[in-house]
Design an enzyme around this catalytic site. Structure first.
Site, PDB file in Angstrom:
ATOM      1  N   ASP A   1      11.715 165.440 134.940  1.00 29.71           N
ATOM      2  CA  ASP A   1      11.786 164.772 133.647  1.00 29.71           C
ATOM      3  C   ASP A   1      10.632 165.159 132.732  1.00 29.71           C
ATOM      4  OD1 ASP A   1      12.428 163.113 131.589  1.00 29.71           O
ATOM      5  OD2 ASP A   1      11.846 161.264 132.591  1.00 29.71           O
TER       6      ASP A   1
ATOM      7  N   ASP B   1      14.081 164.808 125.817  1.00 25.39           N
ATOM      8  CA  ASP B   1      13.956 164.248 127.155  1.00 25.39           C
ATOM      9  C   ASP B   1      15.068 164.727 128.065  1.00 25.39           C
ATOM     10  OD1 ASP B   1      13.333 162.685 129.323  1.00 25.39           O
ATOM     11  OD2 ASP B   1      14.320 160.915 128.538  1.00 25.39           O
TER      12      ASP B   1
END
Length: 588
Positions: free
Chosen positions: A464, A244
């Site tokens: 993201d 992530d």
């Protein structure tokens, strides 16, 4: 109303390259739940470790989900294409063999520029002389460099690891010129690589013996999240995690997790693997509690510690900081690669991106992302380098926007969004003559006249990979959806309805960053079929959801090549180019 959303479970191969080497890593897709409301949204709520709850506005701007990998790519040759001077040369070089080295292990890693033939079975000079002359001419040399050359770094090659360029593949190189700065120059540098297969018994080496370069891990494109495998501890235990860009901690699910089925819970923890710290001789518990909560409802609590992390055999981080989770409702761990400010502990530590530089795996705390197209089997994250073959036009650098005078989130200003509709096939449900959206709000039929668009006023927006969909403020989402007709919110799907034909091929949204870079994303990335109306007509919702934080997730990131430089605090972006080529240059 019946809502149906099916996602395929796929598998692929992940890649890794460290220093001068390339490694292939197996990865597997996750299967998502039904409806957009059920996709993971792991935005941390606050830091509960120390009893201090930071405000949501100050300490959020991400959702978690992407991934890492493990495994080995075996190869006995260098293969590639080098472009320069207006043309390109393809090359494939079989590594010389020697009676002094038999079997499949290939040459071992070394920091010596002059490879010892008695140990590797061939010399550096043998390797260099095997490469076609056309390749050396392309990069400005009249002949292959030799171990006696002490001049420029035009070809500082070391036959110390694995490389290859066919998909799925990766490569590591040393540039003939200084590597790109944080502004991520789009000019290409010369490259080369060596090929071998690391030993199955390779152990983490000391940082003094590690070669600084670039390495990449290939990621499976699931449209929900990305998974891959890490080897943890001694002996190594394989555990799958998510990677992530919007978070910073690495954590693995413990074999003792109370929520696992084997321990009386309801989660199938064997699906992605667990870490049993009692079986690792190198595990060190630092007695620090760890706890984090996410916006999708998942929570995780456990203990921080250190152990060895292997991305591929022979390429490791020693004493890496991570948490072992004893209680979580998640079935998979997380590998965050963001700023340390996002760590969910009070005393900040060296997380893996910074540890990679500290232990000389990369020269700069930077990485680039290429997720490939929506239908592609895989993309990758490239630590310490840029792959110039994976974008079109120029990389444009944008300063990362601070939060409360600190670098917390990997966010840059988003100026506006406009839409181009070129395909109205199967358009329905609108009054006669109104199939085309409002004048002044979109580009019509492929022309380059925006006539407005939706002004987002340079909203700081997180890039993201850990977010399945994208998020903007309610007003901003309604303005975009309004380009296509009436604005209707679907309570069941927690999203706005949109005509399904908007997702036709040829239609796209264009994202404007500071009037300097424009990224086109197919509208099919944002149109999600979730079922049917009572009439039987298909029901679709929009993949940009209303939220309190601006996030461009996987459905945007697949269309962009992004370079995250956490040292110089810039993110460079360009339109992604979908191809099988590689032109990797380390960032120095």
């Amino acid at each position: 109303m019946q809502r149906v959303l099916e996602l395929l479970l796929l598998s692929s191969t992940a890649l890794a390259v460290i220093g001068d080497g390339f490694i292939a890593l197996p990865v597997h897709k996750l299967q998502a739940g039904e409806g957009s409301a059920h996709f993971p949204n792991r935005l941390p709520i606050f830091d509960v470790v120390n009893g201090v709850a930071k405000s949501v506005e100050d300490d959020v701007n991400q959702i978690i989900q992407p991934i890492f990998g493990n495994g080995i790519f075996s190869g006995g040759s260098i293969q590639g294409t080098h472009s320069g001077n207006g043309h390109s040369v393809k090359y494939e070089v079989s590594l010389p063999s020697s009676s002094s080295q038999k079997g499949s292990n290939g040459p071992s890693s070394t920091d010596n520029k002059d490879t010892d033939p008695s140990k590797t079975g061939f010399s550096l000079d043998d390797l260099m002389n095997s490469i076609p002359t056309d390749f050396w001419n392309l990069i400005g040399l009249n002949k292959a460099p030799t171990s006696s050359d002490n001049g420029s770094k035009d070809a500082d090659f070391t036959p110390s690891a694995v490389s290859q360029v066919e998909q799925p593949t990766s490569k590591s190189v040393e540039s003939t010129a200084p590597g790109p700065a944080s502004s991520a120059s789009s000019s290409s540098s010369s490259e080369a690589a060596s090929s071998s297969q690391p030993s199955e018994d390779s152990q983490p080496s000391s940082s003094a013996n590690k070669k600084t370069g670039a390495f990449f891990l290939s990621l499976d494109n699931t449209q929900t999240l990305y998974t891959a495998t890490l080897k943890v501890g001694s002996p190594a235990q394989e555990v799958q995690v998510m990677i992530d860009t919007g978070s910073s901690d690495l954590w693995f699910i413990s074999s003792g997790n109370s929520q696992c089925k084997v321990n009386g819970g309801s989660i199938d923890c064997d699906k992605y693997g667990v870490f049993d710290k009692s079986k690792s001789s190198t595990w060190h518990d630092n007695k620090t509690d760890y706890s984090i909560s996410y916006y999708d409802g998942d929570k995780a609590s456990g203990t921080m510690g250190q152990d060895n992390i292997t991305f591929a055999d022979g390429f490791s981080i020693e004493n890496a900081n991570f948490a072992v989770i004893d209680n979580t409702t998640s079935s998979i761990g997380v590998f965050g690669v963001g700023y340390p400010e996002l760590e969910a502990v009070k005393s900040k530590y060296t997380n893996l991106p910074f540890a990679m530089k500290e232990q000389n795996l990369i020269a700069k705390v930077a990485y680039s992302l290429y997720l490939d197209s929506r239908d592609a089997v895989q993309g990758y994250i490239l630590f310490g380098g840029i792959d110039h073959a994976k974008y079109t036009g120029d990389l444009k650098a944008f300063d990362i926007v601070q939060s409360n005078d600190k670098y917390v989130y990997s966010q840059i200003p988003l100026t506006s969004v406009a839409s181009s509709l070129n395909n109205y096939t199967n358009a329905y449900g609108l009054p006669a003559g109104s199939n085309h959206p409002k004048v002044g709000a979109v580009i019509y039929n492929g022309t380059d006249s925006f006539n407005g668009g939706v002004d987002l006023k340079d909203t700081p927006t997180l890039l993201d990979t850990g977010t399945t969909y994208s998020y903007l403020s309610k007003d901003q989402v309604e303005s975009i959806v309004g380009l296509y007709g009436n604005v209707t919110y679907n309570d069941a799907g927690k999203a706005y309805e949109v005509p399904c034909w908007v997702g036709n091929p040829g239609n796209y949204l264009e994202f404007n960053f500071k009037n300097e870079q424009y990224i086109k994303v197919p509208t099919s990335e944002f149109v999600i079929s979730v079922g049917t109306y009572a009439s039987g007509a298909e029901l679709c919702v929009f993949g940009i959801l209303p939220g309190t934080h601006s996030i461009l997730g996987d459905n945007f990131m697949r269309s962009v090549y992004a370079v995250f430089d956490l040292e110089d605090h810039v993110i460079s972006i360009a339109q992604a180019a979908y191809n099988d080529n590689h032109a990797v240059v380390p960032i120095e």
